[in-house]
Structures are given as structure tokens and as C-alpha cells.
Design a protein around this motif. Structure first.
Motif, PDB file in Angstrom:
ATOM      1  N   ASP A  87       0.708  -1.146  -0.183  1.00  0.00           N
ATOM      2  CA  ASP A  87       0.220  -0.072   0.032  1.00  0.00           C
ATOM      3  C   ASP A  87       0.867   1.315  -0.231  1.00  0.00           C
ATOM      4  O   ASP A  87       1.824   1.414   0.967  1.00  0.00           O
ATOM      5  CB  ASP A  87      -0.846   0.146   1.282  1.00  0.00           C
ATOM      6  CG  ASP A  87      -1.793  -1.071   1.100  1.00  0.00           C
ATOM      7  OD1 ASP A  87      -2.530  -1.535   0.192  1.00  0.00           O
ATOM      8  OD2 ASP A  87      -2.035  -1.628   2.330  1.00  0.00           O
ATOM      9  N   TRP A  88       0.732   2.119  -1.131  1.00  0.00           N
ATOM     10  CA  TRP A  88       1.247   3.468  -1.091  1.00  0.00           C
ATOM     11  C   TRP A  88       0.367   4.546  -0.336  1.00  0.00           C
ATOM     12  O   TRP A  88      -0.624   4.871  -0.966  1.00  0.00           O
ATOM     13  CB  TRP A  88       1.575   3.880  -2.234  1.00  0.00           C
ATOM     14  CG  TRP A  88       2.711   2.813  -2.948  1.00  0.00           C
ATOM     15  CD1 TRP A  88       4.001   2.803  -2.642  1.00  0.00           C
ATOM     16  CD2 TRP A  88       2.557   1.848  -4.091  1.00  0.00           C
ATOM     17  NE1 TRP A  88       4.658   1.768  -3.366  1.00  0.00           N
ATOM     18  CE2 TRP A  88       3.674   1.204  -4.331  1.00  0.00           C
ATOM     19  CE3 TRP A  88       1.367   1.642  -4.875  1.00  0.00           C
ATOM     20  CZ2 TRP A  88       3.952   0.176  -5.233  1.00  0.00           C
ATOM     21  CZ3 TRP A  88       1.560   0.634  -5.887  1.00  0.00           C
ATOM     22  CH2 TRP A  88       2.844  -0.036  -5.937  1.00  0.00           C
ATOM     23  N   LYS A  89       0.606   4.866   0.807  1.00  0.00           N
ATOM     24  CA  LYS A  89       0.002   5.698   1.684  1.00  0.00           C
ATOM     25  C   LYS A  89      -0.118   6.996   1.365  1.00  0.00           C
ATOM     26  O   LYS A  89      -1.110   7.632   1.544  1.00  0.00           O
ATOM     27  CB  LYS A  89       0.201   5.425   3.236  1.00  0.00           C
ATOM     28  CG  LYS A  89       0.076   3.954   3.710  1.00  0.00           C
ATOM     29  CD  LYS A  89      -1.533   3.553   3.627  1.00  0.00           C
ATOM     30  CE  LYS A  89      -1.540   2.141   4.374  1.00  0.00           C
ATOM     31  NZ  LYS A  89      -3.029   1.779   4.456  1.00  0.00           N
ATOM     32  N   ARG A  90       1.082   7.554   1.026  1.00  0.00           N
ATOM     33  CA  ARG A  90       1.275   9.001   0.544  1.00  0.00           C
ATOM     34  C   ARG A  90       2.368   9.229  -0.085  1.00  0.00           C
ATOM     35  O   ARG A  90       3.363   8.307  -0.420  1.00  0.00           O
ATOM     36  CB  ARG A  90       1.172   9.829   2.103  1.00  0.00           C
ATOM     37  CG  ARG A  90       2.380   9.714   2.709  1.00  0.00           C
ATOM     38  CD  ARG A  90       2.419  10.905   3.919  1.00  0.00           C
ATOM     39  NE  ARG A  90       2.081  12.030   3.592  1.00  0.00           N
ATOM     40  CZ  ARG A  90       0.877  12.561   3.878  1.00  0.00           C
ATOM     41  NH1 ARG A  90       0.061  12.243   4.220  1.00  0.00           N
ATOM     42  NH2 ARG A  90       0.842  14.026   3.396  1.00  0.00           N
ATOM     43  N   PRO A  91       2.176  10.231  -1.139  1.00  0.00           N
ATOM     44  CA  PRO A  91       3.383  10.340  -1.859  1.00  0.00           C
ATOM     45  C   PRO A  91       4.860  10.616  -1.181  1.00  0.00           C
ATOM     46  O   PRO A  91       4.934  11.020  -0.166  1.00  0.00           O
ATOM     47  CB  PRO A  91       3.225  11.637  -2.772  1.00  0.00           C
ATOM     48  CG  PRO A  91       1.619  11.652  -2.550  1.00  0.00           C
ATOM     49  CD  PRO A  91       1.192  11.158  -1.106  1.00  0.00           C
TER      50      PRO A  91
END
Length: 154
Positions: A87-91
Motif C-alpha cells: 500500500d502506497w499511503k502517501r506520496p
């Protein structure tokens, strides 16, 4: 060398800091993920990412480097067959300094190959302000202590 028996559930491996540079973000994107928001500040600013941002695949590669440096290269790793999820939660943006940890979730001996262990880990990365940027659960195969001492592989 870390063997299966060293990967006890709950054990945490801290990951060393990793500084993300603009040049690395653009270089990776140009070769592997040439979407405009990974290549150009203006395109990044106009996107939902809010600025030039690293490709998620670049972040996954950075995570792998951090894992290698923290414990994998000092283990009896035999590779992996899966990543359960990422999961990429924030840039992740140029100038960010990533840190994190890998936590052992499960560890067991393979029923088919008793010289081999299966370890499930959860790795989390945060930026310099403590915001979670990526979470990954992944499998690691490594030798048991006995197999390592006996030189058993195959």
C-alpha cells in the motif's frame, strides 16, 4: 547469519534512513514509470500527488534496499515467492528521508522442505515527519539453523 530461528514473531528490524533525491526520482521514472507527475514538477503539482513524486515502484525498490541493508544480506535468505500486498499511503517526494522497520508476523518450517523456513514480515516506511508512506507484507524463505550449519540447500 540470520536463520529461521532468528525470525521470531514480534521481532522488529529497524531500517536505516534513506534520502530520496530529485535526480533519482526522475531517473527511475524516465526508465520504468514515465508518467508526467514522476518526471516534471509542474505536472506533479497539477496532479492529485501535489508535486513531483516518486513512482510507487521506486518506493518499493527503496524499501527493498533498506531491507537488504538491515537484515536480508546478513541472512540465509533463499528468496521469496510473493508479496501479499503493498500500500502506497502517501506520496514520496524529493527531499523526503524515509525510515521504517520490518516486523516478523509469522515464522514456520516448510512442510514440504524441512530445511527451509517461511517468514512473513510487515515492512512500514515513514517520511521525516513520521507520516506512513508505504506498507508491505511479504514472504521470506530462509534456511533453518541446522540446514545452514550442515550446508543443506536444494
Amino acid at each position: 547469519m540470520l536463520v529461521l530461528e532468528d525470525f521470531t514473531p514480534g521481532r522488529v528490524f529497524p531500517l536505516a534512513d534513506y534520502a530520496v533525491t530529485r535526480d533519482a526520482v526522475v531517473e527511475f521514472a524516465a526508465e520504468f514509470d514515465p508518467q508526467p507527475f514522476h518526471l516534471d514538477e509542474a505536472a506533479g503539482a497539477a496532479s492529485m500527488l501535489g508535486g513531483l513524486s516518486a513512482s510507487g515502484w521506486h518506493v518499493a525498490g527503496i524499501m527493498m534496499r533498506m531491507i537488504c541493508d538491515a537484515y536480508l544480506l546478513n541472512s540465509t535468505s533463499q528468496g521469496s515467492s510473493s508479496v501479499d500486498h503493498i500500500d502506497w499511503k502517501r506520496p514520496v517526494k524529493p527531499g523526503d528521508v524515509l525510515s521504517g522497520s520490518s516486523t516478523v508476523l509469522t515464522s514456520r518450517v516448510s512442510t514440504k522442505k524441512p530445511f527451509l523456513g517461511l517468514v512473513t514480515l510487515r515492512t512500514e516506511l515513514q517520511n521525516q515527519t513520521g507520516e506512513t508512506t508505504a506498507v508491505c507484507e511479504h514472504l521470506l524463505y530462509c534456511l533453518t539453523r541446522q540446514a545452514h550449519e550442515e550446508g543443506t540447500i536444494a
